[in-house]
Every structure is written in C-alpha cells, then in structure tokens.
Design a protein around this motif. Structure first.
Motif, PDB file in Angstrom:
ATOM      1  N   ILE A 222      67.260  37.111  13.666  1.00 12.93           N
ATOM      2  CA  ILE A 222      67.627  37.928  14.836  1.00 12.93           C
ATOM      3  C   ILE A 222      66.890  39.273  14.791  1.00 12.93           C
ATOM      4  CG2 ILE A 222      69.548  39.150  15.965  1.00 12.93           C
ATOM      5  CD1 ILE A 222      71.353  36.836  15.020  1.00 12.93           C
ATOM      6  N   LEU A 223      66.824  39.860  13.607  1.00 12.00           N
ATOM      7  CA  LEU A 223      66.100  41.128  13.457  1.00 12.00           C
ATOM      8  C   LEU A 223      64.580  40.890  13.570  1.00 12.00           C
ATOM      9  CD1 LEU A 223      66.155  44.180  12.788  1.00 12.00           C
ATOM     10  CD2 LEU A 223      66.024  43.558  10.378  1.00 12.00           C
ATOM     11  N   ASP A 224      64.122  39.778  12.975  1.00 18.58           N
ATOM     12  CA  ASP A 224      62.684  39.475  13.013  1.00 18.58           C
ATOM     13  C   ASP A 224      62.194  39.301  14.455  1.00 18.58           C
ATOM     14  OD1 ASP A 224      62.697  39.528  10.278  1.00 18.58           O
ATOM     15  OD2 ASP A 224      62.894  37.366  10.029  1.00 18.58           O
ATOM     16  N   TRP A 225      62.994  38.618  15.263  1.00 19.25           N
ATOM     17  CA  TRP A 225      62.603  38.443  16.669  1.00 19.25           C
ATOM     18  C   TRP A 225      62.500  39.806  17.360  1.00 19.25           C
ATOM     19  CZ3 TRP A 225      60.321  34.221  17.554  1.00 19.25           C
ATOM     20  CH2 TRP A 225      60.783  32.984  17.106  1.00 19.25           C
ATOM     21  N   HIS A 226      63.429  40.688  17.022  1.00 16.21           N
ATOM     22  CA  HIS A 226      63.374  42.002  17.667  1.00 16.21           C
ATOM     23  C   HIS A 226      62.123  42.772  17.233  1.00 16.21           C
ATOM     24  CE1 HIS A 226      64.493  45.610  19.675  1.00 16.21           C
ATOM     25  NE2 HIS A 226      64.385  46.301  18.552  1.00 16.21           N
ATOM     26  N   MET A 227      61.707  42.568  15.989  1.00 10.39           N
ATOM     27  CA  MET A 227      60.493  43.235  15.521  1.00 10.39           C
ATOM     28  C   MET A 227      59.294  42.798  16.360  1.00 10.39           C
ATOM     29  SD  MET A 227      61.156  42.957  11.453  1.00 10.39           S
ATOM     30  CE  MET A 227      59.597  43.522  10.841  1.00 10.39           C
ATOM     31  N   ILE A 228      59.236  41.509  16.669  1.00  6.36           N
ATOM     32  CA  ILE A 228      58.118  41.005  17.490  1.00  6.36           C
ATOM     33  C   ILE A 228      58.223  41.598  18.901  1.00  6.36           C
ATOM     34  CG2 ILE A 228      56.975  38.955  18.393  1.00  6.36           C
ATOM     35  CD1 ILE A 228      58.281  37.368  16.113  1.00  6.36           C
TER      36      ILE A 228
ATOM     37  N   LYS B 152      78.172  41.704  11.238  1.00  7.65           N
ATOM     38  CA  LYS B 152      77.475  42.849  10.637  1.00  7.65           C
ATOM     39  C   LYS B 152      75.985  42.847  10.991  1.00  7.65           C
ATOM     40  CE  LYS B 152      77.126  40.539   6.203  1.00  7.65           C
ATOM     41  NZ  LYS B 152      78.006  40.081   5.192  1.00  7.65           N
ATOM     42  N   TRP B 153      75.441  41.642  11.264  1.00 14.58           N
ATOM     43  CA  TRP B 153      74.031  41.568  11.649  1.00 14.58           C
ATOM     44  C   TRP B 153      73.757  42.342  12.943  1.00 14.58           C
ATOM     45  CZ3 TRP B 153      74.070  39.332  16.417  1.00 14.58           C
ATOM     46  CH2 TRP B 153      75.103  38.435  16.714  1.00 14.58           C
ATOM     47  N   ALA B 154      74.822  42.555  13.749  1.00 15.59           N
ATOM     48  CA  ALA B 154      74.635  43.260  15.028  1.00 15.59           C
ATOM     49  C   ALA B 154      74.723  44.775  14.845  1.00 15.59           C
ATOM     50  CB  ALA B 154      75.674  42.798  16.022  1.00 15.59           C
ATOM     51  N   PHE B 155      75.182  45.197  13.687  1.00 14.91           N
ATOM     52  CA  PHE B 155      75.379  46.634  13.467  1.00 14.91           C
ATOM     53  C   PHE B 155      74.392  47.189  12.442  1.00 14.91           C
ATOM     54  CE2 PHE B 155      79.447  44.833  14.753  1.00 14.91           C
ATOM     55  CZ  PHE B 155      79.768  45.637  15.829  1.00 14.91           C
ATOM     56  N   GLN B 156      73.258  46.533  12.333  1.00 15.82           N
ATOM     57  CA  GLN B 156      72.304  46.939  11.293  1.00 15.82           C
ATOM     58  C   GLN B 156      71.618  48.263  11.644  1.00 15.82           C
ATOM     59  OE1 GLN B 156      69.464  44.354   9.522  1.00 15.82           O
ATOM     60  NE2 GLN B 156      70.642  42.536  10.015  1.00 15.82           N
ATOM     61  N   PRO B 157      71.617  49.212  10.716  1.00 16.38           N
ATOM     62  CA  PRO B 157      70.898  50.464  10.984  1.00 16.38           C
ATOM     63  C   PRO B 157      69.391  50.250  11.113  1.00 16.38           C
ATOM     64  CG  PRO B 157      71.771  50.413   8.744  1.00 16.38           C
ATOM     65  CD  PRO B 157      72.285  49.210   9.427  1.00 16.38           C
TER      66      PRO B 157
ATOM     67  N   MET C 172      65.025  51.973  13.565  1.00 13.20           N
ATOM     68  CA  MET C 172      63.626  52.246  13.252  1.00 13.20           C
ATOM     69  C   MET C 172      62.687  51.885  14.394  1.00 13.20           C
ATOM     70  SD  MET C 172      63.692  50.641   9.423  1.00 13.20           S
ATOM     71  CE  MET C 172      62.310  49.651   9.880  1.00 13.20           C
ATOM     72  N   PHE C 173      63.176  51.080  15.307  1.00 11.96           N
ATOM     73  CA  PHE C 173      62.276  50.577  16.357  1.00 11.96           C
ATOM     74  C   PHE C 173      62.260  51.493  17.570  1.00 11.96           C
ATOM     75  CE2 PHE C 173      63.782  46.855  13.978  1.00 11.96           C
ATOM     76  CZ  PHE C 173      62.563  46.417  13.485  1.00 11.96           C
ATOM     77  N   GLU C 174      61.158  51.412  18.302  1.00  8.68           N
ATOM     78  CA  GLU C 174      61.031  52.261  19.486  1.00  8.68           C
ATOM     79  C   GLU C 174      61.837  51.719  20.650  1.00  8.68           C
ATOM     80  OE1 GLU C 174      57.240  53.672  20.668  1.00  8.68           O
ATOM     81  OE2 GLU C 174      56.463  53.649  18.617  1.00  8.68           O
ATOM     82  N   PHE C 175      61.963  50.401  20.707  1.00  6.23           N
ATOM     83  CA  PHE C 175      62.662  49.791  21.847  1.00  6.23           C
ATOM     84  C   PHE C 175      64.013  49.243  21.399  1.00  6.23           C
ATOM     85  CE2 PHE C 175      58.402  50.136  23.257  1.00  6.23           C
ATOM     86  CZ  PHE C 175      58.473  50.286  24.635  1.00  6.23           C
ATOM     87  N   ASN C 176      64.981  49.430  22.285  1.00  8.84           N
ATOM     88  CA  ASN C 176      66.321  48.944  21.968  1.00  8.84           C
ATOM     89  C   ASN C 176      66.359  47.421  22.072  1.00  8.84           C
ATOM     90  OD1 ASN C 176      67.505  51.420  21.509  1.00  8.84           O
ATOM     91  ND2 ASN C 176      67.878  51.741  23.694  1.00  8.84           N
ATOM     92  N   PRO C 177      67.168  46.802  21.214  1.00  9.93           N
ATOM     93  CA  PRO C 177      67.263  45.345  21.298  1.00  9.93           C
ATOM     94  C   PRO C 177      68.035  44.896  22.539  1.00  9.93           C
ATOM     95  CG  PRO C 177      68.762  46.177  19.639  1.00  9.93           C
ATOM     96  CD  PRO C 177      67.993  47.364  20.151  1.00  9.93           C
ATOM     97  N   ILE C 178      67.689  43.726  23.035  1.00  9.05           N
ATOM     98  CA  ILE C 178      68.456  43.123  24.124  1.00  9.05           C
ATOM     99  C   ILE C 178      69.630  42.419  23.466  1.00  9.05           C
ATOM    100  CG2 ILE C 178      68.369  41.520  26.093  1.00  9.05           C
ATOM    101  CD1 ILE C 178      66.200  43.671  26.291  1.00  9.05           C
ATOM    102  N   VAL C 179      70.825  42.840  23.753  1.00 11.23           N
ATOM    103  CA  VAL C 179      72.065  42.324  23.147  1.00 11.23           C
ATOM    104  C   VAL C 179      72.097  42.650  21.668  1.00 11.23           C
ATOM    105  CG1 VAL C 179      73.491  40.355  22.507  1.00 11.23           C
ATOM    106  CG2 VAL C 179      72.390  40.385  24.708  1.00 11.23           C
TER     107      VAL C 179
END
Lengths: 716, 118
Positions: A430-436, A578-583, A587-594
């Motif tokens: 879930i985090l990896d997809w957001h990185m992309i 907890k995966w949804a509340f990761q600090p 670090m990313f410039e764009f906010n995650p979708i959901v």
C-alpha cells in the motif's frame, strides 16, 4: 544375539570402564543442592538440555503403548500387499505436500531406509531364497524398489523448488530431511529408467496375476509421470506441449487409481511392518514425534488432483503475458479455496514462474513489467508517457521504473503466499504504490507543458491513476482478507465492512473518471476499458454487499454498543489499521488517495442506522451510480448486488479475462450471486426479529461455492 | 529442570566426588533402561545424579528378538545426534567412561631391542 556380536556393535568400542558405582557413591557424599560441573558450566546448559525419558522432549523414547512390528525388507509380499504399500506411501507423500515433516510422512515407509538392501545386484542368491511363487521377490527388488526410488526423487525435486525461498520453511512446508537421502545426486533419468525397467518386468512376467500387473503398472506409470512433471516445471515455457501431454497422462492414471483403489490387507499381513509411524524417534530430527492419520484413498486422489490442477494453472500462466491476468488469477486462487487446498509446491512454482530472480515468465526482462503495467491498466502505452523524459529507461525515469518493478513483482508473487503472509505483503505494498503515485505526480508536475496539447497533457495525468487503482484494490483486499484470517473482533466487523465500502466508493470514482470524464484516454474496445467496465459493475455489487453487512451487523449489536465501547474500539482500530496511520506518508509531496479511515464519519453512519427504523429509508454513501436511487434495507442491498451480478452473468461479461481465467471469473460471479440469494431469508428473518443477525449461521449455508473472501460475508 | 544450580565448592571433596571430578569432560557411555545408549561428553551432575552430556549421540541396540535381523541391527548402531541432554539417575542402567588411549609402545622401548640398526 551372541555376546561377541553384541560386543562388536557396542557404540564407542571396547575401551570403556564401568563407573556406575562412582556416581552412586558420589551421590551419597554430595550435599543436596551441590553440583559437580566443568568450569564453563552455566545454568543455561542445564535448562537447554533435552531430558531423556520425558515423553514431551525425548523424541527417541519408545512409549510402552507403541508396538513395533519387526521389519525385514526382503520379506516376500503378495502383489496386493505391494499395491497397498504404494497407495499408503502416496497418501503420505500428499501429507508431506500438506506441510507435514518428511519424518512423519514419507520416511515412515521403511523401504526408504533400506533401498540398498533390496538391490537385486547385491543379492546374488535371491532365486535360492525365494520359495513362494505367489510372492516373487522381484515385487520388492524391482517394483517396490523402483517405486520408492521414484518417490524419493519426486520429493527431492519438490524440495528443491520449495527451498528456493518463495515460501517459508516450517510455515508453508517442512524442509527437515533428518539426514535421510532423497537421492539428491541421482539423475532423474536414472529414476525414470528404473521405473521403466520395473514396468517392463511387470509386462513380461508370469509370476503376477494380470489384474495385479495392471494395478501395479498404473501406479508405476503415475509415479513416472509425476516425476517427469516435477522435472519439467522449471522449463514449462519451453516444453509447454510436452508438459500438457504429461499432465493429461497423469490425470488418466489418477482416474484409474481413483476408480480402483487397493483394498485393505489382512491385519496379519507382513506388509504392515513396512511402515513405522514412530520412525522419527530413530532419525536425526528434533521434531516431536506425531503420528499422522493416513488419508483415505479418496482424500489422497483429491490431494493429487489439486496438485494436477495447480500444474494446469501453471501451464496456462506460462503462456500468460498480461500481469493484470496474473493478478486476477492470484486473487481468484486465494478466494476460491481453503488455504490448505493449495499445495505449497504449486504456490512456490507459480512464484518462480512469474519471477525466477532473473526473468519474468522465464523470458522477459524486468523492464518489460513497466510497459505492461501501464498499458494493461489504462490502455495507454508507457512510451506515450516516457517520451517526454527521454524514453523508457532514461535517467529521469529510472527511479519510477525501479519502483514499479520492485512493487509489481512482490505484489504478484505475494498472491501465492499463505493468507497471513499474503496480507502482510499487501499491507506493505500500500505504501509502495503510493511511492510510485508520488513519483509520477512529481514528474508530471515538473514537466513543461507549454508545447504539449491539452489532450496529451490530460493523458499524462492519468498515468498516476493507474497506480491508484492498484493501490485501492490492495487496500480493499487487506480489509476483506481480515475476515478470512478471523482477525476482527465482533465490534470491529461493522467497521471493516463500512471501510471496505468507502474504499470501493473511491475506486468507483476513479473508474468513473477514466471511463466517462476522460473517455478519450482509455481507448474504446481496448481490453483495459473492458476490464474497467467489468470492475465498475463488480465493485458496485461488492460495495452493496459490504453495506448490507455493515447495516445488518450494526442492527445485530445491542443499541449504542459501538458508542459505549468507542474508546477501546477506537484504540483497537488504530492498531488494526496501523498501515493507514504511517508517518512515512509525511515524506511525500502528494497526499495519498484514501488513507486514514474517518472515524467520525463512521460514527455518524452508525447513528444513522440506529436512528432509522427497519422500514425507513437509509441514505448512506453507497449510492447506486447506475440507477441513482436510494437504498433502504440490507435485503435491498443484496438484491441490488444480485441484480448487478446477474447482469454480468447474463451478458457473459468477464472483463479482460478469457478462456479458463474467464470461466473462473464467471464461477466467482455465480458464487457471489447465489450467496446474495441465500442471505435473503436469513436477513429477512433477522429483520423481523429486531435485527438479530446472530441467527445467520455459517453452518446453515453452503459456503463451499466460490466466493471472494467468503468469510467476510458469513460472519455475524 | 532437575539439575539444581549451586556453588560447586559445596561439594565435599571425598574420594568418590573427587573421582567424579576426574571424569568431567570425559566421554561417557550411558545405558538407559529402554536399551538406548548415549555417548557424549560429561559436563556436570547434581546430587540426585541428573547427568548432563553434551555433543551426544544416541544409539539404539535392538532386543535379541529384533536383533535377529542383521540389517536392522547394523542400522540401529549408527547413532543420531541429540546434542545436549540430561539423563536422570532413575533411568540409568550403566555408566561407563572411555579410558584414555594409551600410546602404543614403540619398537625402541620394547624389551629385547638391542639398539642395533638393521
């Protein structure tokens, strides 16, 4: 045993002096609590030692209740007894494939440990000791020896695949060989030749009745085919046709074995001695001894059938060069059957086939994944995007491409993990997809668009949406797989359904944009558009089912149960998600979708469900996007889901999946539709009983049909 | 764990205990009541004689009934590694210690050797 012989075999030799008396006298002299020990002795040494004589720790201890039959590998046996031994060893082989140790399964066949003793080449006087014409010794030295060799070599090949590290030793399978050879250094060709020699002997001999000749031949042929299949799995893409023929042959042999199982033998038969269920006591293993119940012939054939079905899937996948199809097949196989029904060997082979550490599907470079990923998801070639940064593989795109590769490979491979690990992989992705997603957004934002026409500019913006679709699907899978793993407390379950419906809502929104508002981006009649259209209807149905379960469960709880225990529940939900509340997202410039679930929103919806009566309208977030109508009750939600699913079934709509995979998807849709149908009477009953959903009984329903995370929809 | 930890200095230094100390680190061969033989290095014991062995191999000598079969017997005499074990006194039948290997007398020290080189 004569004294001389006894003396000769005493371990350690003859240079020993009896000191029992020294110990007895020292015990009398020593003070209670004192010890005599080497200088480096620590309490830990005593604590970690295995206590001999303690049945829980001492694996070598013979219990009084266990009776061992005397085994002589050269005891002549009848053909039916050989057949019985072979069938039983097959049953144990399937048990090893079902994650049990070799020491408790295959090694219980004692011929495994006496292969050299039944070698006809070292038994020159064989014909002189064979007196009983109904029990030719060749049945042991030729037939059973060949079969046992083939069995060990088969285990060796499966062991090699399993030890590649895709699955976890002791979790998915047991690697412990207990220092017993699986004929590792012996070529497969030699094992096949030995089986061929046995088959030839059986075909020409007059010492075995014809009916038993056939029974033994079909078992040897089956072993030979299994061995060849195991040997060809690694070269599946090259020898595809040969593999299919072997598979067909294995199915044919298995059907005959299934139709003619070996009858049980008499209780006085010496063949019983061929198995020692407590052999682990004598082997180099620290595993506690456990007697494994032998599966019935029917169960054994079913287990082999599952392995053959797995091979069938692998053969299909070896010709599948669409990663979205791989993704769907991976999801289907984890939704369709109980985890135990998927042999570890097949799950490992599927992962190896997808990526063997060097190539994708044994033929494509890693970079191939990047192009496929975008083209299959939004129907636009990656080149369209990459050309603005110097083309695929350019320095500016290296980071992006690396991230896509390092996310897609574990994502697809992870689908063949066991359910718990699969969920952990998905959580990580879930985090990896957001990185992309973030990388893509940064690239597009930094692009000078003055010379780019608006249509192309719009297309470039849609590439990040491809990633969002995969991420949202992963989040949904993480939430729903929690039901399969029985993770949720009864109070957490309504939230899980509600959150799943929320995530699906966002997913539907993105599909809407790509299909309608950005209609020019996804090409008409492309497989991507077809898949998106399928997903749109499918997700609507899934969302309706989730909402139905949410409302039903809230009504099944005592009034205000959620509110009264909210503090505790909130803390639990924080831990659960907890995966949804990761600090790390900061670090990313764009906010995650959901990302973080909206607890306030959830409580408002719970209140709404509680406030409104059974027959009043419930207008919640799950609007039917096609019909624009408000839904009223759980029954209506299920009716809507069923209507949508029936629509897909009646139009034979399977999205981008075709052939066998399309058929599997159709099976899934039918299973879901029937589930909706079957839940009606239970929910109607629960509605008339002031919403007592505890009356929905799992055992009362037929849950054996295919259904996505079926557990998610059968727990009150 | 039956083996109790205590100060080793508490043990009185009478002859049997002293002799027991001499056995520390030696290879012991312990036969237990179910017929198994353990061959390992002696690292300690307590007053009730719970004996600790390390680097131990377990051997199984078949009963005379089972021992009729030569193949069975030969296989059973190959040990299996069981590592560090504790053997309680109540199941011990016999304890033996390996005698240190005496160096073979060389030809030079043999009586009758006259010192002449052949």
């Amino acid at each position: 045993m004569d004294v001389a012989a006894s003396y000769a075999v005493t371990p350690g030799g003859s240079d020993f002096r009896d000191v029992t008396r020294v110990f007895a006298l020292a015990s009398q002299e020593m003070e209670p609590g004192s010890i005599v020990a080497v200088d480096a002795f620590s309490l830990n040494d005593a604590m970690t030692a295995i206590e001999i004589g303690d049945p829980r720790l001492d694996t070598g201890m013979e219990l009084e209740t266990t009776e061992r039959l005397q085994f002589d590998p050269l005891t002549p046996l009848l053909p039916e007894e050989i057949c019985w031994i072979i069938d039983r060893s097959m049953a144990y082989e399937t048990e090893w494939h079902a994650s049990n140790p070799l020491a408790h399964t295959v090694y219980t066949l004692l011929y495994v440990h006496y292969l050299n003793d039944v070698d006809p080449d070292v038994l020159p006087f064989l014909s002189m000791i064979n007196l009983d014409p109904s029990r030719p010794l060749e049945l042991i030295t030729v037939v059973l020896r060949a079969y046992t060799s083939g069995l060990l070599k088969s285990c060796n090949l499966a062991w090699n695949e399993l030890s590649k590290g895709s699955l976890l030793d002791t979790e998915d399978w047991q690697s412990d060989k207990s220092d017993v050879s699986l004929l590792e250094g012996w070529p497969v060709k030699a094992a096949v030749a030995r089986l061929d020699a046995a088959l030839t002997w059986l075909s020409t001999t007059t010492k075995v009745p014809p009916s038993w000749q056939e029974a033994l031949k079909i078992r040897l042929q089956f072993r030979r085919t299994i061995l060849l299949l195991l040997n060809s799995t690694e070269s599946l893409t090259r020898d595809h046709e040969d593999f299919k023929h072997l598979l067909q042959s294995a199915r044919h042999s298995l059907s005959i074995i299934r139709a003619h199982p070996c009858e049980s033998i008499t209780s006085s038969s010496p063949a019983h001695a061929a198995f020692d269920l407590h052999i682990a006591r004598r082997l180099n293993t620290f595993l506690p001894v456990r007697v494994i119940e032998v599966p019935s012939p029917e169960q054994t054939c079913n287990a082999y059938e599952r392995i053959l079905n797995g091979w069938e899937d692998l053969a299909g996948l070896s010709r599948t060069y669409q990663i979205s199809t791989w993704n769907q097949v991976g999801l289907h196989q984890s939704w369709f059957s109980a985890p135990g029904a998927r042999p570890a060997y097949i799950r490992s082979s599927a992962q190896t086939l997808f990526y063997d550490g060097i190539q994708i599907i044994q033929s494509q470079p890693q970079s191939w994944l990047v192009g496929r990923f975008f083209e299959e998801t939004i129907g636009v070639s990656y080149n369209v995007f990459a050309q603005y940064w110097g083309g695929p593989g350019s320095v500016s795109l290296l980071e992006l491409e690396k991230r896509v590769i390092h996310t897609v490979i574990p994502h697809i491979r992870g689908l063949w993990n066991n359910p718990a690990r699969r969920r952990r992989f998905l959580v990580k992705s879930i985090l990896d997809w957001h990185m992309i997603y973030d990388t893509l957004c940064v690239l597009v934002e930094g692009l000078d668009t003055t010379d780019i026409d608006p249509v192309t500019s719009r297309t470039l913006n849609q590439f990040s949406k491809a990633v969002v679709l995969w991420r949202l699907a992963s989040i949904r899978e993480v939430i729903l797989s929690g039901f399969q793993l029985e993770l949720y407390h009864p109070l957490e379950r309504p939230f899980a359904y509600w959150f799943a419906a929320q995530v699906i809502d966002v997913h539907l929104g993105f599909l809407d944009v790509l299909l309608n508002r950005m209609a020019s981006v996804v090409p008409q009649d492309s497989p991507s558009r077809k898949e998106m259209q399928f997903q749109h209807v499918f997700l609507l149905a899934l969302q309706a089912m989730s909402m139905a379960m949410f409302i039903s469960l809230i009504r099944g709880l005592p009034l205000n149960a959620i509110f009264n225990q909210w503090e505790q529940l909130r803390a639990n939900l924080h831990r659960r998600y907890k995966w949804a509340f990761q600090p790390a997202y900061d670090m990313f410039e764009f906010n995650p979708i959901v990302l973080e679930p909206d607890f306030t929103h959830f409580l408002r919806e719970v209140q709404k469900v509680q406030d409104l009566g059974q027959n009043q309208a419930i207008v919640v977030n799950a609007k039917d996007r096609t019909q624009k109508e408000s839904l009223r009750s759980t029954t209506e939600y299920f009716e809507l889901a069923q209507r949508l699913l029936q629509g897909l079934i009646s139009t034979d709509s399977t999205g981008a999946l075709e052939g066998k995979w399309g058929h599997d998807r159709m099976k899934l849709l039918r299973g879901m539709s029937e589930t909706c149908q079957e839940l009606h009477p239970y929910l109607a009953a629960s509605s008339s009983d002031e919403g007592d959903t505890s009356r929905i009984s799992i055992s009362a329903l037929d849950w054996t049909r295919s259904f996505p995370n079926i557990d998610a929809f059968c727990r009150p | 764990m039956a083996l109790s930890a205590a100060n080793t200095s508490n043990a009185s230094h009478t002859s049997a205990t002293a002799e027991l100390r001499q056995l520390l680190s030696s290879t012991l061969r312990i036969t237990v009541v179910d017929g198994r033989i353990f061959l390992g290095s002696f690292i300690g014991t307590d007053q009730p004689m719970n004996i600790l062995l390390t680097d131990t191999e377990e051997y199984r000598i078949e009963s005379s009934e089972a021992g009729k079969n030569d193949r069975e017997e030969s296989s059973s005499t190959s040990g299996r590694f069981v590592g560090q074990i504790l053997i309680p006194w109540k199941i011990i039948q016999k304890i033996e210690v390996q005698e240190p290997v005496q160096p073979q007398p060389s030809a030079r020290t043999q009586s009758g050797y006259d010192g002449h080189v052949m």
